[in-house]
Design a protein around this motif. Structure first.
Motif, PDB file in Angstrom:
ATOM      1  N   ILE A 382      -5.147   9.106  -1.964  1.00 42.03           N
ATOM      2  CA  ILE A 382      -5.692   7.679  -1.554  1.00 42.03           C
ATOM      3  C   ILE A 382      -7.285   7.697  -1.285  1.00 42.03           C
ATOM      4  O   ILE A 382      -7.681   6.812  -1.869  1.00 42.03           O
ATOM      5  CB  ILE A 382      -5.045   7.345  -0.105  1.00 42.03           C
ATOM      6  CG1 ILE A 382      -3.437   6.963  -0.369  1.00 42.03           C
ATOM      7  CG2 ILE A 382      -5.531   6.035   0.359  1.00 42.03           C
ATOM      8  CD1 ILE A 382      -2.552   6.820   0.998  1.00 42.03           C
ATOM      9  N   SER A 383      -7.651   8.556  -0.569  1.00 44.15           N
ATOM     10  CA  SER A 383      -9.157   8.458  -0.435  1.00 44.15           C
ATOM     11  C   SER A 383      -9.901   8.706  -1.833  1.00 44.15           C
ATOM     12  O   SER A 383     -10.719   8.047  -2.294  1.00 44.15           O
ATOM     13  CB  SER A 383      -9.527   9.894   0.364  1.00 44.15           C
ATOM     14  OG  SER A 383      -9.059   9.747   1.726  1.00 44.15           O
ATOM     15  N   THR A 384      -9.149   9.542  -2.824  1.00 47.87           N
ATOM     16  CA  THR A 384      -9.929   9.695  -4.166  1.00 47.87           C
ATOM     17  C   THR A 384      -9.758   8.447  -4.891  1.00 47.87           C
ATOM     18  O   THR A 384     -10.650   7.812  -5.498  1.00 47.87           O
ATOM     19  CB  THR A 384      -9.182  10.736  -5.000  1.00 47.87           C
ATOM     20  OG1 THR A 384      -9.005  12.137  -4.258  1.00 47.87           O
ATOM     21  CG2 THR A 384      -9.950  11.038  -6.395  1.00 47.87           C
ATOM     22  N   PHE A 401      -3.590   6.168  -6.708  1.00 48.47           N
ATOM     23  CA  PHE A 401      -2.780   5.482  -5.690  1.00 48.47           C
ATOM     24  C   PHE A 401      -1.235   5.726  -6.132  1.00 48.47           C
ATOM     25  O   PHE A 401      -0.284   6.060  -5.222  1.00 48.47           O
ATOM     26  CB  PHE A 401      -2.814   4.034  -5.539  1.00 48.47           C
ATOM     27  CG  PHE A 401      -4.295   3.825  -4.960  1.00 48.47           C
ATOM     28  CD1 PHE A 401      -4.778   4.598  -4.090  1.00 48.47           C
ATOM     29  CD2 PHE A 401      -5.192   2.690  -5.585  1.00 48.47           C
ATOM     30  CE1 PHE A 401      -5.981   4.379  -3.470  1.00 48.47           C
ATOM     31  CE2 PHE A 401      -6.504   2.526  -4.973  1.00 48.47           C
ATOM     32  CZ  PHE A 401      -6.732   3.168  -3.837  1.00 48.47           C
ATOM     33  N   GLU A 402      -0.901   5.546  -7.377  1.00 52.71           N
ATOM     34  CA  GLU A 402       0.573   5.721  -7.966  1.00 52.71           C
ATOM     35  C   GLU A 402       1.024   7.102  -7.689  1.00 52.71           C
ATOM     36  O   GLU A 402       2.142   7.384  -7.289  1.00 52.71           O
ATOM     37  CB  GLU A 402       0.681   5.482  -9.335  1.00 52.71           C
ATOM     38  CG  GLU A 402       0.755   3.831  -9.634  1.00 52.71           C
ATOM     39  CD  GLU A 402       0.641   3.631 -11.150  1.00 52.71           C
ATOM     40  OE1 GLU A 402       0.161   4.505 -11.732  1.00 52.71           O
ATOM     41  OE2 GLU A 402       0.878   2.465 -11.494  1.00 52.71           O
ATOM     42  N   LEU A 403      -0.008   8.320  -7.822  1.00 50.66           N
ATOM     43  CA  LEU A 403       0.387   9.641  -7.466  1.00 50.66           C
ATOM     44  C   LEU A 403       0.727   9.590  -5.973  1.00 50.66           C
ATOM     45  O   LEU A 403       1.633  10.273  -5.425  1.00 50.66           O
ATOM     46  CB  LEU A 403      -0.607  10.393  -7.781  1.00 50.66           C
ATOM     47  CG  LEU A 403      -0.985  10.748  -9.314  1.00 50.66           C
ATOM     48  CD1 LEU A 403      -2.064  11.824  -9.419  1.00 50.66           C
ATOM     49  CD2 LEU A 403       0.542  11.358  -9.979  1.00 50.66           C
ATOM     50  N   ALA A 404      -0.076   9.060  -5.124  1.00 48.43           N
ATOM     51  CA  ALA A 404      -0.001   9.181  -3.773  1.00 48.43           C
ATOM     52  C   ALA A 404       1.450   8.511  -3.357  1.00 48.43           C
ATOM     53  O   ALA A 404       2.072   9.169  -2.169  1.00 48.43           O
ATOM     54  CB  ALA A 404      -1.254   8.518  -3.024  1.00 48.43           C
ATOM     55  N   GLY A 417      -1.008   3.156   0.756  1.00 49.88           N
ATOM     56  CA  GLY A 417      -1.253   3.531  -0.694  1.00 49.88           C
ATOM     57  C   GLY A 417      -0.888   2.369  -1.580  1.00 49.88           C
ATOM     58  O   GLY A 417      -1.959   1.922  -2.361  1.00 49.88           O
ATOM     59  N   TYR A 418       0.146   1.435  -1.424  1.00 52.70           N
ATOM     60  CA  TYR A 418       0.306   0.433  -2.071  1.00 52.70           C
ATOM     61  C   TYR A 418      -0.749  -0.933  -1.791  1.00 52.70           C
ATOM     62  O   TYR A 418      -1.269  -1.730  -2.584  1.00 52.70           O
ATOM     63  CB  TYR A 418       1.735  -0.247  -1.832  1.00 52.70           C
ATOM     64  CG  TYR A 418       2.733   0.429  -2.552  1.00 52.70           C
ATOM     65  CD1 TYR A 418       2.826   0.274  -3.869  1.00 52.70           C
ATOM     66  CD2 TYR A 418       3.726   1.452  -2.010  1.00 52.70           C
ATOM     67  CE1 TYR A 418       3.839   1.079  -4.672  1.00 52.70           C
ATOM     68  CE2 TYR A 418       4.620   1.871  -2.708  1.00 52.70           C
ATOM     69  CZ  TYR A 418       4.935   1.715  -4.134  1.00 52.70           C
ATOM     70  OH  TYR A 418       5.663   2.345  -5.019  1.00 52.70           O
ATOM     71  N   GLU A 419      -1.136  -0.928  -0.400  1.00 59.43           N
ATOM     72  CA  GLU A 419      -2.214  -1.579  -0.120  1.00 59.43           C
ATOM     73  C   GLU A 419      -3.642  -1.774  -0.802  1.00 59.43           C
ATOM     74  O   GLU A 419      -4.117  -2.665  -1.498  1.00 59.43           O
ATOM     75  CB  GLU A 419      -2.462  -1.673   1.571  1.00 59.43           C
ATOM     76  CG  GLU A 419      -3.647  -2.794   1.981  1.00 59.43           C
ATOM     77  CD  GLU A 419      -4.181  -2.471   3.153  1.00 59.43           C
ATOM     78  OE1 GLU A 419      -5.345  -2.662   3.569  1.00 59.43           O
ATOM     79  OE2 GLU A 419      -3.112  -1.789   4.153  1.00 59.43           O
ATOM     80  N   CYS A 437       2.098  -5.475  -5.200  1.00 66.08           N
ATOM     81  CA  CYS A 437       1.750  -4.004  -4.346  1.00 66.08           C
ATOM     82  C   CYS A 437       1.703  -4.563  -3.008  1.00 66.08           C
ATOM     83  O   CYS A 437       2.316  -3.670  -2.081  1.00 66.08           O
ATOM     84  CB  CYS A 437       0.312  -3.665  -4.883  1.00 66.08           C
ATOM     85  SG  CYS A 437       0.389  -2.621  -6.590  1.00 66.08           S
ATOM     86  N   PHE A 438       1.112  -5.554  -2.564  1.00 70.99           N
ATOM     87  CA  PHE A 438       1.200  -5.926  -1.371  1.00 70.99           C
ATOM     88  C   PHE A 438       2.286  -6.236  -0.615  1.00 70.99           C
ATOM     89  O   PHE A 438       2.548  -5.735   0.752  1.00 70.99           O
ATOM     90  CB  PHE A 438       0.156  -7.437  -0.996  1.00 70.99           C
ATOM     91  CG  PHE A 438      -1.417  -7.035  -1.105  1.00 70.99           C
ATOM     92  CD1 PHE A 438      -1.802  -6.196  -0.468  1.00 70.99           C
ATOM     93  CD2 PHE A 438      -2.049  -7.798  -2.068  1.00 70.99           C
ATOM     94  CE1 PHE A 438      -3.218  -5.730  -1.007  1.00 70.99           C
ATOM     95  CE2 PHE A 438      -3.391  -7.729  -2.194  1.00 70.99           C
ATOM     96  CZ  PHE A 438      -4.008  -6.786  -1.881  1.00 70.99           C
TER      97      PHE A 438
END
Length: 458
Positions: A382-384, A401-404, A417-419, A437-438
């Motif tokens: 997520i940080s990346t 984010f999808e990987l996370a 992550g979705y946010e 996503c939200f």
């Protein structure tokens, strides 16, 4: 058999000897190993019962390994600096010179109609809705003023969502100047630095000045200072300790004012970072800040009279892990010194080439888990993604984010992550996917008020 008993006796004897070592020696062993692993270069101050338990300067004062750190050097502390403007606002409220419910327009003129809806409390808890104009731009004060005056409306209804933004800090400083009639730097000097004996504290001390620890990267190259806005407090570890002790024992603002300042929007930070109260009493105060390879962490347990201050000029994002190790020593719990940050290792590679960067990330996971920390993999991904988003690589950010969100994790982390994925779709201008996503974030974590606020605004 006799040899086995002798060996067992020696092992037990050695373990007992380590456990009986002075606490300062055990803390020093933690930081010595951290420095050897390349995850800490900086100054440390640890106090217990009001007395210094451990104090050290570990590593280099700047790039090129030409000089060593010393306790009198100043550090930039990133967003920890926002505590000073937040507390100053509450000091002025205690004097009856302003009120947190006042609209921004009462003190700052020349802004759009949106300033009538933004209250001072929205500025101090980062729910004003003022957008991020360009998170990587070296915006000087003049540029910030221009952007604010040209702003037609805020991103969401004030108070409905959280968006960390240094424009909120900038406006707090200007309000302090408007109400007090003196510069922000002079206000801090008169009302905080001098009364607390903070002789090693300067607002906007030049980062290339003789008194500063100079930031550098992992290749020992100078790190350019990217923040153009004025008003940043730079200080020694000793002074930061004085500040936290006075603040957490209500010697600067009252207990009720402290509680007001510590209120945060769910999922977001307050002006004091993170705080916790038990039976109405302050249990802990923690705040981490970073800026251009500087990083600082303060951690206070007032009821146990424990204070931890760490400042580094070579950010490795391991101050939280080191804090946990210190607490392990202080509380006689198991101690684990952190490994290297996966996020810091892969973010530039993925920015340059997602394919090559992900391949390198997978290689680290397979072959280097003894050196790199994969204990919070979802957080690193997520940080990346956020790092890529700030550089407007929205497709790459969405991929991360999808990987996370595919990993096992706490519902709050997956929802976050979705946010963030929704924010990247907004960056692309795709409101439909952003809303989806939200909505996923809300479904996974109904307490994610940020996502709810964004859905409502969109």
């Amino acid at each position: 058999m006799k040899k086995m008993y002798c060996l067992l006796f020696l092992i037990i004897q050695a373990t007992c000897a380590i456990a009986q070592q002075p606490m300062a020696v055990r803390i020093d062993s933690v930081f010595s190993l951290a420095h050897k692993r390349g995850i800490f270069n900086g100054n440390i101050l640890i106090k217990k019962g009001g007395k210094i338990l451990y104090e050290a300067s570990m590593g280099y004062a700047g790039a090129g390994k030409k000089s060593m750190l010393s306790r009198d050097l100043l550090f930039d502390i990133g967003s920890v600096s926002k505590e000073f403007n937040g507390v100053s606002i509450l000091m002025l409220q205690e004097k009856g010179l302003l009120n947190l419910k006042d609209p921004l327009s009462k003190y700052i003129r020349g802004l759009g109609k949106w300033a009538d809806r933004v209250q001072l409390k929205h500025l101090i808890n980062y729910t004003s809705g003022i957008p991020l104009f360009d998170p990587l731009a070296e915006e000087k004060d003049e540029t910030i003023w221009e952007n604010l005056r040209n702003l037609k409306d805020v991103e969401f209804e004030p108070g409905s969502a959280y968006l960390y933004n240094h424009y909120n800090v900038f406006l707090q400083m200007r309000i302090i100047e408007e109400v007090s009639g003196i510069s922000y730097a002079d206000f801090l000097e008169k009302n905080i630095f001098v009364p607390l004996g903070m002789n090693g504290s300067i607002v906007d001390s030049p980062t290339d000045g003789a008194r500063m620890a100079k930031a550098f990267d992992n290749e020992f190259r100078p790190a350019a200072y990217a923040q153009g806005m004025s008003g940043w407090v730079r200080l020694t570890a000793e002074d930061l300790g004085k500040w936290v002790e006075a603040l957490d024992h209500y010697r600067i603002i009252s207990k009720s004012s402290y509680k007001s300042l510590s209120e945060n929007f769910p999922g977001g930070e307050s002006s004091l970072g993170s705080t916790g109260f038990v039976n109405g009493e302050l249990n802990f105060h923690q705040h981490q800040g970073s800026n251009s390879n500087y990083e600082a962490l303060i951690y206070s347990l007032p009821q146990q009279d424990i204070l931890i201050v760490m400042m580094t000029n070579n950010q490795q994002m391991k101050v939280h892990g080191l804090k946990s190790a210190i607490l392990g020593v202080l509380q006689n719990h198991p101690v684990q010194v952190p490994k290297k940050s996966v996020y810091l290792e892969v973010r530039e590679r993925i920015l340059a080439s997602r394919t090559k960067g992900i391949a390198y990330y997978n290689q680290l996971r397979a072959d280097r888990s003894d050196t790199y920390d994969f204990s919070f993999e979802i957080g690193d991904l997520i940080s990346t993604g956020k790092y890529l988003h700030r550089r407007k690589h929205y497709e790459d950010a969405i991929y991360m984010f999808e990987l996370a969100v595919k990993l096992d994790g706490k519902p709050a982390d997956i929802a976050y992550g979705y946010e963030q994925m929704g924010n990247s779709y907004l960056g692309k201008g795709d409101k439909v996917e952003a809303i989806k996503c939200f909505q996923k974030a809300i479904k996974i974590d109904p307490d994610n008020l940020n996502a709810k606020g964004m859905v409502s605004s969109l």
